[in-house]
Each structure stands twice: as C-alpha cells, then as structure tokens.
Design an enzyme around this catalytic site. Structure first.
Site, PDB file in Angstrom:
ATOM      1  N   ASP A 335      11.337  -0.857 -13.494  1.00 50.58           N
ATOM      2  CA  ASP A 335      12.528  -1.419 -14.376  1.00 50.58           C
ATOM      3  C   ASP A 335      11.877  -1.634 -15.504  1.00 50.58           C
ATOM      4  O   ASP A 335      10.660  -1.816 -15.956  1.00 50.58           O
ATOM      5  CB  ASP A 335      13.155  -2.334 -13.749  1.00 50.58           C
ATOM      6  CG  ASP A 335      14.607  -2.355 -14.379  1.00 50.58           C
ATOM      7  OD1 ASP A 335      14.902  -1.923 -15.220  1.00 50.58           O
ATOM      8  OD2 ASP A 335      15.267  -3.437 -13.813  1.00 50.58           O
ATOM      9  N   ASP A 600      11.211  -6.634  -8.867  1.00 49.43           N
ATOM     10  CA  ASP A 600      11.176  -7.822  -8.381  1.00 49.43           C
ATOM     11  C   ASP A 600      12.610  -8.162  -7.824  1.00 49.43           C
ATOM     12  O   ASP A 600      12.866  -9.533  -7.438  1.00 49.43           O
ATOM     13  CB  ASP A 600      10.937  -8.610  -9.523  1.00 49.43           C
ATOM     14  CG  ASP A 600      11.778  -8.801 -10.764  1.00 49.43           C
ATOM     15  OD1 ASP A 600      12.778  -7.809 -10.517  1.00 49.43           O
ATOM     16  OD2 ASP A 600      11.484  -9.252 -11.732  1.00 49.43           O
ATOM     17  N   ASP A 604      15.631  -3.652  -5.233  1.00 47.78           N
ATOM     18  CA  ASP A 604      14.257  -3.085  -5.465  1.00 47.78           C
ATOM     19  C   ASP A 604      13.500  -2.983  -4.084  1.00 47.78           C
ATOM     20  O   ASP A 604      12.504  -2.266  -3.846  1.00 47.78           O
ATOM     21  CB  ASP A 604      13.317  -3.624  -6.239  1.00 47.78           C
ATOM     22  CG  ASP A 604      13.787  -3.648  -7.778  1.00 47.78           C
ATOM     23  OD1 ASP A 604      14.338  -2.577  -8.144  1.00 47.78           O
ATOM     24  OD2 ASP A 604      13.699  -4.609  -8.519  1.00 47.78           O
ATOM     25  N   ASN A 668     -32.422  13.984   6.593  1.00 49.23           N
ATOM     26  CA  ASN A 668     -33.570  13.412   7.330  1.00 49.23           C
ATOM     27  C   ASN A 668     -33.268  13.860   8.999  1.00 49.23           C
ATOM     28  O   ASN A 668     -34.272  14.225   9.571  1.00 49.23           O
ATOM     29  CB  ASN A 668     -33.716  12.250   6.943  1.00 49.23           C
ATOM     30  CG  ASN A 668     -34.137  11.721   5.695  1.00 49.23           C
ATOM     31  OD1 ASN A 668     -34.779  12.488   5.032  1.00 49.23           O
ATOM     32  ND2 ASN A 668     -33.786  10.308   5.319  1.00 49.23           N
ATOM     33  N   ASN A 693     -32.746   3.842   9.733  1.00 47.86           N
ATOM     34  CA  ASN A 693     -31.332   3.783   9.484  1.00 47.86           C
ATOM     35  C   ASN A 693     -31.117   2.166   8.992  1.00 47.86           C
ATOM     36  O   ASN A 693     -30.029   2.307   8.075  1.00 47.86           O
ATOM     37  CB  ASN A 693     -30.718   3.950  10.909  1.00 47.86           C
ATOM     38  CG  ASN A 693     -28.955   4.100  10.562  1.00 47.86           C
ATOM     39  OD1 ASN A 693     -28.426   4.755   9.749  1.00 47.86           O
ATOM     40  ND2 ASN A 693     -28.118   3.385  11.470  1.00 47.86           N
ATOM     41  N   ASP A 697     -30.038   1.470   5.135  1.00 46.21           N
ATOM     42  CA  ASP A 697     -28.491   0.778   4.811  1.00 46.21           C
ATOM     43  C   ASP A 697     -28.550  -0.283   3.925  1.00 46.21           C
ATOM     44  O   ASP A 697     -27.483  -0.855   3.361  1.00 46.21           O
ATOM     45  CB  ASP A 697     -27.715   0.474   6.310  1.00 46.21           C
ATOM     46  CG  ASP A 697     -27.193   1.694   6.922  1.00 46.21           C
ATOM     47  OD1 ASP A 697     -26.577   2.422   5.972  1.00 46.21           O
ATOM     48  OD2 ASP A 697     -27.143   1.717   8.124  1.00 46.21           O
TER      49      ASP A 697
END
Length: 850
Positions: A335, A600, A604, A668, A693, A697
């Site tokens: 709006d 709002d 709506d 890998n 691993n 990470d």
C-alpha cells in the site's frame, strides 16, 4: 478456580451455559478480570497458550539431532563392529572425531536458536485484557482460561470462549468453519447440538475480528482449543519456503551420488579381497567426507546471524526460513500509505456538494468519527484532531461498523439540545459507496433529487481533487424514525451533504530508496484501496513510472488467465478489496516471481499469508502481524531495502559452503576412491578421512561472517541445482588432478603406507583450506578480502596439519614425519591448484550473466 480436570468436565458444552455460570466455574470476575497472581497460577497449571507446547527445542534434543544422519548412524554401527573385533583404538578415534563434529554443530545451532528466540520475543501479538479492574496489554501466550479479553477490528482471538458483549461484532472464522464471509457474534446461548458455525455466542482461537467490537471470556487455550485439537491430529506444519525446497533438492542430489559412491567402492574393495570391515568403514568414511554434514548448522548460523543483523536494522524475523526469500524477492507489493507517504494523514478540509468549505459537513463527520466504536483508523484520528467540537448533546443510539465490502461507517445519533430532540444517521466512507445509497443532495440549504447532472458535478470534483493527490470521502445523512433500529437496511435514500479531503505527503528521500530497490532487481507494485487517481498521483510524485492501472472492477471482469497476462504490466492496482489483494499476489506467484507483500491492516492479512515474503510493522493489526514473516519496527522502505540485502548476503554465504563441500570434497573423495582400486592398501584410513572432513569444515563454519561480492547483491538469486552440479563437475575433477599429482609424487619417491597417507592427508587439508579463498568470490581473490575469522581459522588449520605428523598424536592417527622436500613439493602442488582454480573460476563465471 477448580482443578483443571473438573472445570473441563463442567465446561464440556460451555456454549449452552449463561455467562454467570461460566464465570462461577472458572472463578472469573467479568467486571474486574483476574488478578495477576490468579493468572500466574493458571498459567503454571495449563501452560503457555501455544498450539504446540514443545515448540522450543531443548539443548539435549538439538545435540541428539546432530546424529540423525543415516550416514552417521551407519558409521557408528560400523565402529561398534570394529570394537567387537577388538580394533579398539580405531573405534575410539572415529567415535571421538564424530563426537567433535557433533559438538561443533550443536554449539552453532544452539546459540543460533537462542539468538533467534530473543529477537522474536521483541515482536509478539499482544491482547487487550481486563486484569485487576484495569485494561492492559499482555502477550497472547500468557492468556489463560478466565481472562476477559477486549476485541476490536483486527484482533486475533487468543482462545476459545464466549462473547460477553457485542457491538456489531463479526469474526472471520474460515480457518475453523470454512465460511466465506464473517460470522456475526452475539452474547446468547445456543443448544448443545449446534455446529461450530451455528454457535453465535462462541469465538475460536486463530480467528480474527472483521468488524465491530466486543468482549469475550476465555474458556480454553492452547492445545485445548478447537484449532489446537486440529493441529495435534493433523500435525500441521508450515509451508516450505523456496529456500527449504532448494535444500531438499540438494539433499536428494547428494544422496544419489553418495549411494553410488559407497556401493561402488565397497564392492570393488571386496572384489580386490580386502577386509570387508575395512572396506565398509572406508566406503562410509568417503560418504561422510562427501556429505556436507555441517550444512544444517551452517544454514542456521547464517540465518541467525542475518536475523540478528536485521534486528539491529529494525527488522524482526518471525519465520527464520523466510529470510532467504527476502533476498530472492523480485516483486514487492505494498500500500502507499505509510510506506511511500508519511502515513500521517491530515484533514485538509470539509466541503459541501459544490466544493465550498462547510462547517455542517465537518460537524457531521466529527460526530461520526468520535462516536464510532470500531477500530481506530487514521482518517477518524485526522478528523478528531483537526479541531474540537462540543458534541455532548449527541447520544449514539446505534452503529453499523465499517467493513471492506460496504466501505462505509454509519452512526445513529439522538440530539438532545434545548431546542431540538431528533434522531438521524450519519454515514461516511468511500465516495462511490456513499453515493450508491444516496438519492438526494443538500445544496444551497435545500434538499434536491440527486439527478445525473448533479452526480456528474460531484464526480468531476472528486476526480480533480484525486488527481491533485487528495484522498476524498463522502458524507451523507438522513432522519431516523423513533421506532426504527439502526441497521444496514437503513443505508438507503440518504442525503449527500459533502466531502472530506485528506492529504498524506510523500516521505522525504523516498525517491532514492525506490530507485535503490529497482537497482536491486525488485519491481514495486502499489496495491491500494484508494482510487486510481490518488494512487497515480502519489506514484508519479515519487518518480514511479505508471503505464497501466487495474482497478478492483477491472479485476472482477478478468479471468485468472487474463489476469495472468496483465498483472505483470500493471504498476498500480487501485480500489481493491482484501480478496482481490490476495488474488493479485497469487497471480504474480504463478508467473514465477518471488512475491513480497507489505501491509499492516486487517484487509492485508490474506495477501500477507499468500505472499512468499509477508512484511508487516510493529504497529499493525494483530491479524496482519501474525500473518507476516517479518515485522518492521519502523514503517520505512529503507529498513526493508536493508533486509533484502541481508537476505542476499545469507543466501550467498550458504551457497559458498555448498560449492566448497560439493567441489573440493567431491574431488578429494573421488581421488581416494580411484586410488583405492589401484593401490595395494587403502590410501587413507577411515579415521584419517573423518579427520580431513572435520578440519576442512572448521574454516567453513565461519563462512556466515564472510563478505559477499557487491555485484552478487545487485540481483535476486534462487536455488539452481543444475548450476551446483556444473560447479561440482568442473571444480571437483580439477581438485582430483592435483590429488593425482600428489599421488604420483608419493609413488615416485617410493613412500611407504604411513608416508603415503601422511602426504596425501597434508595435501588434502592444505588444498581445501587454501582453495576456499578462490571459490568464496567470483572476483579475483585479491579484490574481495575474506572475513578475519575465516582467514584466522584457515591459518590455524594449516599450522595444525603441518604440526600433526611430528607430534605424539601423529602415530596414533597413523601418520609419520614428512621429509622437507615432500612438504615443499606438496606446497607447490597446493599453490598450483589455487592458481588453476582462480583461472578456472574466471572461465566458468564468464558464461554466467548473473
């Protein structure tokens, strides 16, 4: 109050009981409400007013969730088998690595969940209740049986209960009964056999007030409500977002690759007559190495960090998974009031039917605005604050509240002055809706028929003023016979007396913000209940180019397919009602857009719920705020623009982790899989693969805090599994080439098993930790510096990997010291890999326009 079980039994058919009897069972006081101590005791007894009492995850459940991956379960099972055959050392090491990975994921996810919960508590639905004899607002979660709740337009019903007072109270209860239109509620008992829709005295949790006002006595909350029972039976889950669907597609894609890899490598190793247990552990370890185990933790960390940053910028996130949609949004519907304009509506003046200033029109409009008992709206506030009138002689004797179909508000008053005692009704509202019930016109002190010529004159004034940016509403009145009760049926044969003109100026600097949104690839569409002329004037005054406007009447005349073709071209949708707003949003979504809706008001709520990104404000109606994914603490498009940018940051950093996990890891693991076929021994032990691993990470855990290319922020992005696949098959084999170079180097130097595994381990971790800095940006690596945390953790991992073979822990992990020449050669290979990845990246992205 009686025990929970006894009062529930007595109130099994509460809609058949008078209010006094209900209050007696609940120990409630209708006039004064509960005391704070009573409310606290009841809250302890019945629990928070939530549909799911287990909504908040405990620390223990979050920790356990780290082990829910099927791969981890297989790995743990294989480790137990290893322990049974007395390979205790290997079993303990693998369990330790898995446990460390789980701890890392747990701390990221737990801290993220806590941070998000704190932010969400900043914006909660508040209910107006009577406690200890005074009106006050409390969070909806703290409502308990026996509370007396005050209802007005836009209020969410916080529990199941009985209507005590009703002033034209209508409730939207489609979520419970499926009714298309609001149901009227009155304080009267109904019979025991009545259906939910027939219980005129009952309101239900999750429904909302459409019109009027009233007061209710809460009988049931949370899981004891009708909605709570439905949710429990069906285990209702929210619709998945585009981001969540993308994660699911990625999971399916990786699962397919992982299954082929695990089965293929296991079978080949068994064929080559290696230990079945070692082959199983090796295959599962490869699968774990390929799987982006920390992706859930990375996503939660990304989203929670974004949520905190958005909170600082004035955007509170109510649904965490919707943040990415914020970044992907390419159409924003809103709006104009309070977003493009200041939202401080001012009454410019009151005018008669000829367009001349009129005290009579202002007096009638003022009386209507001051005496109406529905929701407080900006227009009535503007009228009341324009100037003060003494209306003590006027007594309200009836009211027909405003609704979004009639678009008008009617008040019946009785004037009891010294000279006059008359009753009449005053109606004000949208001009066309007031004119349609008017048959006469007040002109020059006379009442004349409203013929076509006079109607054309009124509409000409309306259009002229609207094109000047004024919002215009009409005012009408007529006498009311003493024996007539004010109702909708009274709204006919009215006398049109004049206009009210309102003005809401555009916000300062709004043109720049709208231009910035357009540069970010977000197309703005205005959806408003105002007339097309006002909407067009406001749009043009802030620099929006308007080529096509669709009105509510146009929408009704268009089929869904026709609207599908026309919605994209329209910049303004004017004079629309709530269901039309929802239809527009759904149509734009059907066209493949990620649609945001900012609103709002009560009207709506439907559109907010249907949009990919529902945005409301802290001062919004409860039903609008509850339907939204995000709540702005300020009704400001600049805050919204910052939220869009933050959403794109989050998505970009999440994709970085996915790219790294599916390219370097894939390369890998593929290299090791191939090498295992040709070598007389396993190229790496399962525990060594798991350690790779874990170490690779660690830097990627900080990716949520990394910087993002500004060029990437300029446009919305969505999940593209095809692109991820192409990235993986491009950069994965590139990684394998340098793995094979290391493989050749180690064979040429006639390295034994320990030296071979150590060299490959060091190269694998160093290359993964280094290539991050090439893959994290589309630009040359030196043009976008990484976050300090990413750089620091990567350096620490590299140092640890070079130190490990020489430490006392090295032999336990199956490593031995590397000669200096091998370390130098491995470093050269790693730098060659980094340079090749940087070059390949430029070639790869040169074919991408985004």
């Amino acid at each position: 109050m009686k025990t929970e079980g006894s009062w529930k039994e007595e109130l099994a058919e509460y809609w058949t009981m008078p209010v006094e009897a209900l209050a007696n069972v609940l120990g409630a006081n209708i006039a004064r409400g509960l005391s704070e101590s009573e409310a606290l005791e009841r809250l302890k007894l019945v629990g928070l007013n939530r549909l799911d009492a287990k909504k908040r995850f405990s620390a223990f459940s979050i920790f356990l969730s780290q082990f829910k991956s099927p791969i981890i379960i297989i790995l743990l099972f294989a480790t137990v088998v290893s322990a049974v055959v007395q390979s205790f050392a290997d079993s303990a090491i693998i369990l330790t690595i898995v446990f460390l990975s789980a701890v890392l994921g747990f701390f990221e996810e737990y801290s993220a969940n806590n941070a998000v919960e704190k932010l969400q508590r900043r914006v909660s639905v508040q209910c107006k209740v009577i406690r200890e004899g005074r009106e006050q607002f409390i969070p909806m979660e703290e409502i308990v049986p026996g509370d007396v709740v005050l209802l007005s337009v836009g209020s969410l019903i916080p529990g199941d209960g009985i209507v005590i007072e009703s002033n034209g109270l209508f409730v939207n209860q489609a979520i419970i009964t499926g009714e298309d239109f609001p149901a009227e509620k009155k304080p009267e008992t109904t019979n025991a056999q009545s259906s939910l829709s027939e219980r005129k005295n009952t309101v239900f949790m999750g429904t909302s007030v459409a019109n009027g006002s009233g007061k209710m006595l809460v009988i049931a909350t949370g899981r004891d409500t009708i909605l709570g029972q439905i949710a429990h039976r069906l285990r209702i889950r929210p619709l998945t977002t585009e981001f969540e669907r993308g994660i699911q597609r990625l999971g399916y894609f990786l699962s397919e690759i992982m299954l082929i890899l695990v089965l293929g490598i296991f079978i080949l190793n068994v064929v080559f007559k290696r230990s079945v247990l070692d082959s199983l552990l090796f295959s599962v370890a490869l699968a774990v190495g390929l799987t982006p185990q920390l992706l859930p933790a990375i996503i939660v960390t990304n989203l929670s960090k974004g949520s905190k940053l958005m909170g600082k910028a004035g955007v509170v996130v109510r649904r965490l998974a919707a943040i990415e949609n914020f970044g992907s949004m390419n159409v924003l519907c809103m709006d104009k009031t309070g977003t493009i304009t200041k939202g401080t509506v001012e009454l410019e003046g009151a005018y008669d039917a000829d367009g001349k200033p009129s005290d009579l029109v202002f007096k009638e409009a003022y009386t209507n605005a001051k005496l109406q008992a529905g929701f407080v709206n900006p227009l009535d506030e503007a009228i009341a604050s324009a100037r003060q009138l003494d209306i003590s002689d006027f007594q309200k004797i009836g009211e027909v509240p405003y609704d979004f179909e009639r678009k008008r508000l009617t008040i019946a008053v009785q004037e009891n002055s010294a000279t006059t005692k008359t009753s009449y009704i005053i109606t004000k509202g949208a001009l066309e809706n007031v004119l349609e019930i008017s048959s006469s016109i007040h002109k020059d002190g006379k009442i004349l028929p409203l013929d076509q010529a006079k109607l054309d004159g009124i509409l000409a004034l309306y259009r002229t003023w609207s094109e000047q940016g004024f919002r215009v509403i009409g005012v009408a009145r007529k006498d009311l016979a003493p024996d007539i009760t004010c109702s909708k049926e009274c709204e006919k044969d009215m006398i049109f007396i004049g206009f009210l003109r309102f003005f809401d100026p555009p916000k300062e600097g709004i043109e720049d913000v709208l231009l910035e949104l357009k540069e970010l690839g977000v197309n703005l569409k205005i959806i408003t209940g105002d007339n097309r002329f006002v909407a067009a004037h406001v749009a043009s005054s802030v620099g929006l180019k308007v080529t096509k406007i669709l009105s509510g009447k146009d929408l009704d005349a268009l089929s869904d397919e026709a609207l599908l073709r026309m919605a994209e071209a329209a910049e303004i949708f004017a004079e629309v009602d709530p269901r039309q707003k929802q239809r527009i949003v759904i149509t734009l979504k059907r066209m493949g857009n990620v649609v945001g809706f900012m609103g709002d008001g009560v009207n709506d709520a439907l559109a907010l719920h249907s949009a990919d990104v529902g945005i409301s404000v802290d001062s919004a109606a409860d039903v609008a705020k509850d339907a939204a994914d995000f709540v702005l603490l300020e009704k400001d498009l600049k805050v919204l623009k910052d939220g869009v940018i933050q959403g794109r940051h989050i998505f970009a950093n999440t994709l970085k982790y996915v790219f790294m996990a599916t390219s370097a890891n894939f390369g890998n693991m593929f290299s090791m899989a191939v090498a295992s076929i040709f070598l007389p021994f396993l190229p790496l032990l399962p525990k060594q693969i798991l350690l790779i691993n874990l170490l690779t990470d660690l830097p990627e855990m900080t990716i949520a805090y990394d910087r993002v290319d500004q060029t990437y922020i300029k446009a919305p992005h969505r999940w593209d599994i095809g692109f991820i696949r192409r990235f993986m098959v491009t950069f994965g084999p590139l990684s394998s080439i340098f793995d094979f170079a290391t493989f050749g180097l180690l064979l040429l130097t006639k390295a034994n098993q320990v030296l071979f595994r150590t060299g490959w381990f060091v190269e694998s971790v160093l290359s993964a930790a280094t290539v991050i800095f090439a893959l994290r940006t589309r630009l040359p690596f030196y043009r976008n510096s990484p976050a300090k945390s990413l750089l620091l953790v990567s350096i620490c991992v590299m140092v640890f990997v070079l130190w490990l073979p020489y430490s006392s822990v090295g032999p336990i992990m199956g490593f031995g010291p590397l000669p200096l020449y091998l370390i130098v050669a491995i470093c050269v290979i790693v730098m060659a890999y980094f340079s090749s990845a940087e070059l390949m990246k430029r070639i790869f992205y040169s074919h991408r326009k985004d």
